[in-house]
Motif scaffolding. Sequence first.
Motif, PDB file in Angstrom:
ATOM      1  N   GLU A  27       0.816  -1.215   0.000  1.00  0.00           N
ATOM      2  CA  GLU A  27       0.000   0.000   0.000  1.00  0.00           C
ATOM      3  C   GLU A  27       0.848   1.262   0.000  1.00  0.00           C
ATOM      4  O   GLU A  27       0.440   2.293  -0.521  1.00  0.00           O
ATOM      5  N   ALA A  28       2.027   1.202   0.568  1.00  0.00           N
ATOM      6  CA  ALA A  28       2.887   2.376   0.644  1.00  0.00           C
ATOM      7  C   ALA A  28       3.808   2.517  -0.554  1.00  0.00           C
ATOM      8  O   ALA A  28       4.506   3.509  -0.683  1.00  0.00           O
ATOM      9  N   LEU A  29       3.857   1.527  -1.425  1.00  0.00           N
ATOM     10  CA  LEU A  29       4.826   1.527  -2.523  1.00  0.00           C
ATOM     11  C   LEU A  29       4.125   1.183  -3.831  1.00  0.00           C
ATOM     12  O   LEU A  29       3.575   0.109  -3.970  1.00  0.00           O
ATOM     13  N   THR A  30       4.145   2.101  -4.782  1.00  0.00           N
ATOM     14  CA  THR A  30       3.598   1.814  -6.103  1.00  0.00           C
ATOM     15  C   THR A  30       4.677   2.075  -7.132  1.00  0.00           C
ATOM     16  O   THR A  30       5.412   3.053  -7.046  1.00  0.00           O
ATOM     17  N   GLN A  31       4.769   1.175  -8.084  1.00  0.00           N
ATOM     18  CA  GLN A  31       5.751   1.300  -9.152  1.00  0.00           C
ATOM     19  C   GLN A  31       5.126   0.802 -10.441  1.00  0.00           C
ATOM     20  O   GLN A  31       4.222  -0.021 -10.416  1.00  0.00           O
ATOM     21  N   THR A  32       5.649   1.285 -11.554  1.00  0.00           N
ATOM     22  CA  THR A  32       5.199   0.754 -12.830  1.00  0.00           C
ATOM     23  C   THR A  32       5.948  -0.548 -13.102  1.00  0.00           C
ATOM     24  O   THR A  32       6.977  -0.835 -12.474  1.00  0.00           O
ATOM     25  N   ALA A  33       5.449  -1.310 -14.032  1.00  0.00           N
ATOM     26  CA  ALA A  33       6.109  -2.559 -14.400  1.00  0.00           C
ATOM     27  C   ALA A  33       7.544  -2.295 -14.843  1.00  0.00           C
ATOM     28  O   ALA A  33       8.455  -3.041 -14.493  1.00  0.00           O
ATOM     29  N   GLU A  34       7.750  -1.214 -15.576  1.00  0.00           N
ATOM     30  CA  GLU A  34       9.096  -0.882 -16.055  1.00  0.00           C
ATOM     31  C   GLU A  34      10.060  -0.624 -14.906  1.00  0.00           C
ATOM     32  O   GLU A  34      11.238  -0.926 -14.994  1.00  0.00           O
ATOM     33  N   ASP A  35       9.537  -0.065 -13.796  1.00  0.00           N
ATOM     34  CA  ASP A  35      10.379   0.199 -12.624  1.00  0.00           C
ATOM     35  C   ASP A  35      10.951  -1.086 -12.038  1.00  0.00           C
ATOM     36  O   ASP A  35      11.979  -1.061 -11.367  1.00  0.00           O
ATOM     37  N   VAL A  36      10.283  -2.199 -12.264  1.00  0.00           N
ATOM     38  CA  VAL A  36      10.751  -3.492 -11.752  1.00  0.00           C
ATOM     39  C   VAL A  36      11.497  -4.259 -12.832  1.00  0.00           C
ATOM     40  O   VAL A  36      12.535  -4.862 -12.568  1.00  0.00           O
ATOM     41  N   LEU A  37      10.989  -4.224 -14.053  1.00  0.00           N
ATOM     42  CA  LEU A  37      11.588  -5.027 -15.123  1.00  0.00           C
ATOM     43  C   LEU A  37      12.933  -4.485 -15.592  1.00  0.00           C
ATOM     44  O   LEU A  37      13.823  -5.263 -15.934  1.00  0.00           O
ATOM     45  N   ALA A  38      13.118  -3.177 -15.615  1.00  0.00           N
ATOM     46  CA  ALA A  38      14.398  -2.604 -16.059  1.00  0.00           C
ATOM     47  C   ALA A  38      15.551  -3.007 -15.137  1.00  0.00           C
ATOM     48  O   ALA A  38      16.597  -3.453 -15.626  1.00  0.00           O
ATOM     49  N   PRO A  39      15.398  -2.884 -13.809  1.00  0.00           N
ATOM     50  CA  PRO A  39      16.492  -3.349 -12.947  1.00  0.00           C
ATOM     51  C   PRO A  39      16.752  -4.846 -13.082  1.00  0.00           C
ATOM     52  O   PRO A  39      17.903  -5.282 -13.037  1.00  0.00           O
TER      53      PRO A  39
END
Length: 104
Positions: A27-39
Motif C-alpha cells: 500500500e505504501a509503494l507503487t511502481q510501474t512494471a518498467e520500474d521493476v523489469l528494467a532493474p
Amino acid sequence: MRQVLVDVASAAAPPAAAAGPLITFDEALTQTAEDVLAPDAAIEELAWIAPRQAAAVESRFFGGFEVVETAAMLGVSEATVMRDWRTARAWLAKRLRGDRDERD
C-alpha cells in the motif's frame, strides 16, 4: 523476492506502445512494471559480465544479507564484497540511466 516482483510486473506489463498502469506491491509503494523489469534486465546483464557482483547485489538488496553474510555465502572477503557492491551499484545506476559506452 526478486523473482516475485518480476513475475508480478511481467504479468501486468502493458504492450510496448502503451503507457503502463501502476502496480501496487504494498500500500505504501507503487511502481510501474518498467520500474521493476528494467532493474531485473540490468541485473541479468550484469550476471553475464560479472557473476559475483550480480550475486552480491541479489544477496544484499533482495536477500537483505549483511556484508559478513554475503562474504560467507560467496566465499570471499568482506572487502571483496564491498568492492563488488560498490562497482555493481555504479554499473547498474549507469545502465538504468541509459548511459552506454560505445564499446557496449
